[in-house]
Design a protein around this motif. Structure first.
Motif, PDB file in Angstrom:
ATOM      1  N   ASN A 279      12.582  -0.500 -58.300  1.00 12.22           N
ATOM      2  CA  ASN A 279      11.632  -1.349 -57.583  1.00 12.22           C
ATOM      3  C   ASN A 279      10.789  -2.171 -58.540  1.00 12.22           C
ATOM      4  O   ASN A 279      10.348  -1.656 -59.580  1.00 12.22           O
ATOM      5  CB  ASN A 279      10.719  -0.487 -56.717  1.00 12.22           C
ATOM      6  CG  ASN A 279      11.488   0.301 -55.672  1.00 12.22           C
ATOM      7  OD1 ASN A 279      11.954  -0.254 -54.685  1.00 12.22           O
ATOM      8  ND2 ASN A 279      11.645   1.594 -55.908  1.00 12.22           N
ATOM      9  N   PRO A 280      10.526  -3.422 -58.197  1.00 17.69           N
ATOM     10  CA  PRO A 280       9.708  -4.284 -59.066  1.00 17.69           C
ATOM     11  C   PRO A 280       8.214  -4.003 -58.977  1.00 17.69           C
ATOM     12  O   PRO A 280       7.450  -4.493 -59.805  1.00 17.69           O
ATOM     13  CB  PRO A 280      10.037  -5.688 -58.565  1.00 17.69           C
ATOM     14  CG  PRO A 280      10.413  -5.499 -57.136  1.00 17.69           C
ATOM     15  CD  PRO A 280      11.097  -4.165 -57.057  1.00 17.69           C
ATOM     16  N   ILE A 281       7.796  -3.223 -57.968  1.00 23.64           N
ATOM     17  CA  ILE A 281       6.394  -2.825 -57.866  1.00 23.64           C
ATOM     18  C   ILE A 281       6.346  -1.315 -57.706  1.00 23.64           C
ATOM     19  O   ILE A 281       7.331  -0.703 -57.269  1.00 23.64           O
ATOM     20  CB  ILE A 281       5.673  -3.512 -56.680  1.00 23.64           C
ATOM     21  CG1 ILE A 281       6.353  -3.140 -55.356  1.00 23.64           C
ATOM     22  CG2 ILE A 281       5.634  -5.017 -56.876  1.00 23.64           C
ATOM     23  CD1 ILE A 281       5.623  -3.651 -54.138  1.00 23.64           C
ATOM     24  N   PRO A 282       5.238  -0.655 -58.068  1.00 21.32           N
ATOM     25  CA  PRO A 282       5.159   0.798 -57.928  1.00 21.32           C
ATOM     26  C   PRO A 282       5.239   1.213 -56.457  1.00 21.32           C
ATOM     27  O   PRO A 282       4.474   0.736 -55.621  1.00 21.32           O
ATOM     28  CB  PRO A 282       3.779   1.142 -58.514  1.00 21.32           C
ATOM     29  CG  PRO A 282       3.436  -0.024 -59.390  1.00 21.32           C
ATOM     30  CD  PRO A 282       4.039  -1.215 -58.719  1.00 21.32           C
ATOM     31  N   VAL A 283       6.191   2.069 -56.150  1.00 26.34           N
ATOM     32  CA  VAL A 283       6.346   2.603 -54.799  1.00 26.34           C
ATOM     33  C   VAL A 283       6.676   4.091 -54.901  1.00 26.34           C
ATOM     34  O   VAL A 283       7.146   4.567 -55.949  1.00 26.34           O
ATOM     35  CB  VAL A 283       7.464   1.891 -54.007  1.00 26.34           C
ATOM     36  CG1 VAL A 283       7.153   0.417 -53.840  1.00 26.34           C
ATOM     37  CG2 VAL A 283       8.820   2.081 -54.679  1.00 26.34           C
ATOM     38  N   PHE A 284       6.441   4.811 -53.835  1.00 27.36           N
ATOM     39  CA  PHE A 284       6.835   6.211 -53.798  1.00 27.36           C
ATOM     40  C   PHE A 284       8.318   6.304 -53.488  1.00 27.36           C
ATOM     41  O   PHE A 284       8.798   5.763 -52.501  1.00 27.36           O
ATOM     42  CB  PHE A 284       6.052   6.987 -52.748  1.00 27.36           C
ATOM     43  CG  PHE A 284       6.604   8.377 -52.519  1.00 27.36           C
ATOM     44  CD1 PHE A 284       6.423   9.368 -53.463  1.00 27.36           C
ATOM     45  CD2 PHE A 284       7.330   8.674 -51.377  1.00 27.36           C
ATOM     46  CE1 PHE A 284       6.952  10.640 -53.274  1.00 27.36           C
ATOM     47  CE2 PHE A 284       7.863   9.939 -51.165  1.00 27.36           C
ATOM     48  CZ  PHE A 284       7.661  10.929 -52.125  1.00 27.36           C
ATOM     49  N   THR A 285       9.044   6.997 -54.356  1.00 30.76           N
ATOM     50  CA  THR A 285      10.456   7.270 -54.126  1.00 30.76           C
ATOM     51  C   THR A 285      10.665   8.768 -54.228  1.00 30.76           C
ATOM     52  O   THR A 285      10.362   9.353 -55.277  1.00 30.76           O
ATOM     53  CB  THR A 285      11.343   6.553 -55.172  1.00 30.76           C
ATOM     54  OG1 THR A 285      11.090   5.146 -55.119  1.00 30.76           O
ATOM     55  CG2 THR A 285      12.809   6.801 -54.895  1.00 30.76           C
ATOM     56  N   PRO A 286      11.133   9.425 -53.191  1.00 29.65           N
ATOM     57  CA  PRO A 286      11.275  10.881 -53.263  1.00 29.65           C
ATOM     58  C   PRO A 286      12.257  11.337 -54.316  1.00 29.65           C
ATOM     59  O   PRO A 286      12.112  12.414 -54.879  1.00 29.65           O
ATOM     60  CB  PRO A 286      11.739  11.256 -51.853  1.00 29.65           C
ATOM     61  CG  PRO A 286      12.332  10.011 -51.288  1.00 29.65           C
ATOM     62  CD  PRO A 286      11.544   8.894 -51.880  1.00 29.65           C
ATOM     63  N   GLY A 287      13.268  10.513 -54.615  1.00 33.90           N
ATOM     64  CA  GLY A 287      14.240  10.897 -55.629  1.00 33.90           C
ATOM     65  C   GLY A 287      15.233  11.922 -55.122  1.00 33.90           C
ATOM     66  O   GLY A 287      15.176  12.405 -53.989  1.00 33.90           O
ATOM     67  N   PHE A 288      16.153  12.281 -56.011  1.00 34.67           N
ATOM     68  CA  PHE A 288      17.215  13.213 -55.657  1.00 34.67           C
ATOM     69  C   PHE A 288      16.641  14.602 -55.390  1.00 34.67           C
ATOM     70  O   PHE A 288      15.882  15.125 -56.195  1.00 34.67           O
ATOM     71  CB  PHE A 288      18.235  13.259 -56.801  1.00 34.67           C
ATOM     72  CG  PHE A 288      19.388  14.193 -56.545  1.00 34.67           C
ATOM     73  CD1 PHE A 288      20.323  13.901 -55.571  1.00 34.67           C
ATOM     74  CD2 PHE A 288      19.534  15.346 -57.280  1.00 34.67           C
ATOM     75  CE1 PHE A 288      21.384  14.746 -55.334  1.00 34.67           C
ATOM     76  CE2 PHE A 288      20.595  16.210 -57.056  1.00 34.67           C
ATOM     77  CZ  PHE A 288      21.523  15.906 -56.071  1.00 34.67           C
ATOM     78  N   GLN A 289      16.977  15.159 -54.248  1.00 35.23           N
ATOM     79  CA  GLN A 289      16.471  16.465 -53.823  1.00 35.23           C
ATOM     80  C   GLN A 289      14.951  16.506 -53.783  1.00 35.23           C
ATOM     81  O   GLN A 289      14.339  17.557 -53.953  1.00 35.23           O
ATOM     82  CB  GLN A 289      17.018  17.589 -54.714  1.00 35.23           C
ATOM     83  CG  GLN A 289      18.522  17.790 -54.558  1.00 35.23           C
ATOM     84  CD  GLN A 289      19.061  18.963 -55.361  1.00 35.23           C
ATOM     85  OE1 GLN A 289      18.330  19.637 -56.080  1.00 35.23           O
ATOM     86  NE2 GLN A 289      20.347  19.208 -55.239  1.00 35.23           N
TER      87      GLN A 289
END
Length: 290
Positions: free
Chosen positions: A147-157
């Motif tokens: 993402n080009p801006i900070p966002v919350f990404t839960p990620g793998f598992q």
């Protein structure tokens, strides 16, 4: 070539106190004791390996470990008139001084046009065109994102990944009896700070678990055995396992890790940009009495 190598206290060594350019001191000293048996420094081991490849002279440049430490120290001291001489630092062991206060990015803040940052725009970027271009042009897996801006990404598992088979989130944390995995073999430390899984009373009660029970912890990657610590100091729905315990499993048998190593539960899946193993602190597990 015999491993392991000598400990830091068993060889002359040098370390600085601080990060990046903000150093407040330097320590030079050792050895406090001799290395046991035939253990040697990692430098001497690497020199032997280089010798096998026929490049020992290029690797060592004819210098011992002590020669390199002195040369590196004197190269730094030459640029700083306040530093002790080599003989002085060896004698006194520790040199430190007060660190002056500083303003971060002061030159940029005073004159951003004359002192641009090392970004494409030369400015502090909230939106990164470089990351936007990567996200638009790289081939990413379905569960990956850049993402080009900070966002919350839960990620793998990560958040939202638990299921009926693995209903608990699990994280590793640093333990007071070890430095990562160092000292994980000392039984006296293990006795006073045992390797235990932290679990909330709400999750423990539904599983019939009390403190001191031996547990089976399973993830999509593996299974460990570990003692239970029932405590309200951890959030319901999550469990915590101290990192750094040594792996103890029959890898030609059931592969169950009796050492309680949290890495046994992690799945190797590098993040798309930084290539870090993002799920080291984001695991899904099931916990039951062993």
């Amino acid at each position: 070539i015999l491993l392991p190598d000598a400990m830091r206290s068993e060889q002359l060594n040098m370390k600085t106190n601080g990060y990046t350019e903000w150093y407040t001191g330097v320590v030079v000293g050792g050895p406090a004791q001799d290395a046991p048996g035939e253990c040697r420094t990692s430098y001497d081991v690497m020199a032997d390996i280089a010798d096998k490849f026929g490049v020992k002279d290029q690797f060592t440049e004819g210098k011992t470990q002590e020669d390199w430490i002195r040369e590196l120290y004197e190269a730094g001291a030459e640029k700083d008139s306040e530093m002790p001489s080599w003989d002085e630092i060896v004698k006194q062991g520790v040199y430190k001084r007060e660190l002056p206060t500083a303003i971060g990015l002061k030159d940029f803040r005073d004159d951003p046009e004359a002192n641009p940052l090392a970004t494409p725009s030369g400015k502090i970027e909230i939106y990164s065109e470089r990351l936007a271009d990567i996200a638009a042009t790289w081939e990413l897996e379905e569960d990956e994102s850049i993402n080009p801006i900070p966002v919350f990404t839960p990620g793998f598992q990560g958040y939202g990944s638990v299921n009926d088979e693995y209903p608990l989130y699990c994280t590793g944390f640093h333990h007071k009896s070890r430095t990562h995995s160092s000292f994980g073999f000392i039984p006296e430390l293990e006795q006073v700070a045992r390797q235990q899984l932290w679990i909330n009373p709400a999750d423990a009660e539904s599983r019939g678990i009390v403190s001191g029970d031996m547990l089976s912890v399973k993830s999509p990657a593996g299974e460990i055995r570990i003692e239970a610590k029932v405590t309200s100091r951890i959030v319901p729905g999550t469990v915590g396992i101290p990192q750094g315990a040594w792996h103890k499993a029959d890898m030609f048998g059931d592969k169950v890790d009796e050492g309680g190593c949290v890495n046994t539960l992690t799945t190797y899946k590098p993040t798309p940009l930084a290539k870090g193993n993002g799920n080291a602190h984001s695991m899904i597990v099931q916990v039951a009495k062993a």
